[in-house]
Design a protein around this motif. Structure first.
Motif, short mmCIF file in Angstrom:
data_model
loop_
_atom_site.label_atom_id
_atom_site.label_comp_id
_atom_site.label_asym_id
_atom_site.label_seq_id
_atom_site.Cartn_x
_atom_site.Cartn_y
_atom_site.Cartn_z
N GLY A 1 -5.21 -6.13 3.74
CA GLY A 1 -5.07 -7.12 2.69
C GLY A 1 -3.70 -7.24 2.08
O GLY A 1 -3.46 -8.13 1.25
N GLY A 2 -2.79 -6.37 2.46
CA GLY A 2 -1.44 -6.46 1.93
C GLY A 2 -0.70 -7.65 2.48
O GLY A 2 -1.13 -8.30 3.43
N GLY A 3 0.44 -7.93 1.88
CA GLY A 3 1.24 -9.04 2.33
C GLY A 3 2.27 -9.45 1.31
O GLY A 3 2.53 -8.73 0.34
N VAL B 1 3.43 -12.12 -1.50
CA VAL B 1 2.92 -13.11 -2.44
C VAL B 1 3.98 -13.41 -3.49
O VAL B 1 4.88 -12.61 -3.74
CB VAL B 1 1.63 -12.65 -3.15
N SER C 1 -2.17 -13.54 -6.29
CA SER C 1 -3.22 -12.53 -6.19
C SER C 1 -3.36 -12.03 -4.77
O SER C 1 -3.08 -12.74 -3.81
CB SER C 1 -4.57 -13.11 -6.64
N LEU C 2 -3.79 -10.81 -4.67
CA LEU C 2 -4.14 -10.20 -3.40
C LEU C 2 -5.36 -9.32 -3.60
O LEU C 2 -5.57 -8.79 -4.70
CB LEU C 2 -3.01 -9.35 -2.84
N ARG C 3 -6.12 -9.16 -2.55
CA ARG C 3 -7.25 -8.27 -2.58
C ARG C 3 -7.10 -7.27 -1.45
O ARG C 3 -7.11 -7.64 -0.27
CB ARG C 3 -8.57 -9.02 -2.42
N LEU C 4 -6.96 -6.02 -1.81
CA LEU C 4 -6.85 -4.95 -0.84
C LEU C 4 -8.22 -4.36 -0.56
O LEU C 4 -9.05 -4.25 -1.45
CB LEU C 4 -5.92 -3.84 -1.34
N GLN D 1 -8.60 -5.64 -6.45
CA GLN D 1 -8.26 -7.02 -6.74
C GLN D 1 -7.04 -7.03 -7.63
O GLN D 1 -7.06 -6.48 -8.73
CB GLN D 1 -9.42 -7.74 -7.42
N ASN E 1 -4.35 -9.34 -9.57
CA ASN E 1 -4.05 -10.66 -10.10
C ASN E 1 -2.77 -10.61 -10.92
O ASN E 1 -2.32 -9.55 -11.34
CB ASN E 1 -5.20 -11.15 -10.98
N VAL F 1 2.64 -4.26 -0.03
CA VAL F 1 2.49 -5.40 -0.93
C VAL F 1 3.87 -5.75 -1.46
O VAL F 1 4.53 -4.91 -2.07
CB VAL F 1 1.53 -5.09 -2.09
#
Length: 121
Positions: free
Chosen positions: A8-10, A12, A17-20, A81, A83, A117
Motif C-alpha cells: 500500500g505504500g507509494g 502521494v 491518503s494511503l492505506r497500508l 489508514q 489521512n 511512503v
C-alpha cells in the motif's frame, strides 16, 4: 514460519491518503499486538500505531487524529489508514507483530520488510 508482508505504500501529495496493509501468514496461534513503525532518513525508528489483542490502540502524537489502525482477525491483517498526509510522514513503514505460533510456547516479535511512503508535491 511466520511472515509479514506490507503493501500500500507509494507516492502521494500532501493532504492525500494511503492505506497500508500488513498480512501475516504462517501457523499463528494468537496475536498479542500488531503495529506500524516508521523510519525516516536520519531519524530513529518510531512507533506510529499499535493495536493489542484486546483492541486497545496507541498512536504517536504526530499522527493522532490523522491515522487509524485497524485489524481483521480472520485475515490476520492489520491496516494503517493514513489521512491528511504531510511531508514529514515520509518514511519506510514497517509492520510489526508480537505473536505466538501454534508450535510455540511463547510469543515472539516479527517484522516486515517495510514499504516506502513518500509525501511530496
Amino acid at each position: 514460519q511466520v511472515q509479514l508482508v506490507e503493501s500500500g505504500g507509494g507516492l502521494v501529495q500532501p493532504g492525500g491518503s494511503l492505506r497500508l496493509s500488513c498480512a501475516a501468514s504462517g501457523s499463528i496461534f494468537s496475536f498479542n499486538a500488531m503495529g506500524w513503525y516508521r523510519q525516516a532518513p536520519g531519524k530513529q525508528r518510531e512507533l506510529v500505531a499499535r493495536i493489542t489483542s484486546g483492541g486497545n490502540t496507541n498512536y504517536a502524537d504526530s499522527v493522532k487524529g490523522r491515522f487509524g489502525i485497524a485489524r481483521d482477525n480472520a485475515k490476520n491483517t492489520v491496516y494503517l489508514q493514513m489521512n491528511s498526509l504531510k511531508p514529514e510522514d515520509t518514511a519506510v513503514y514497517y509492520c510489526n507483530a508480537d505473536l505466538t505460533q501454534r508450535s510455540g510456547l511463547r510469543s515472539d516479535n516479527y517484522w516486515g520488510r517495510g514499504t516506502q511512503v513518500t509525501v511530496s508535491s
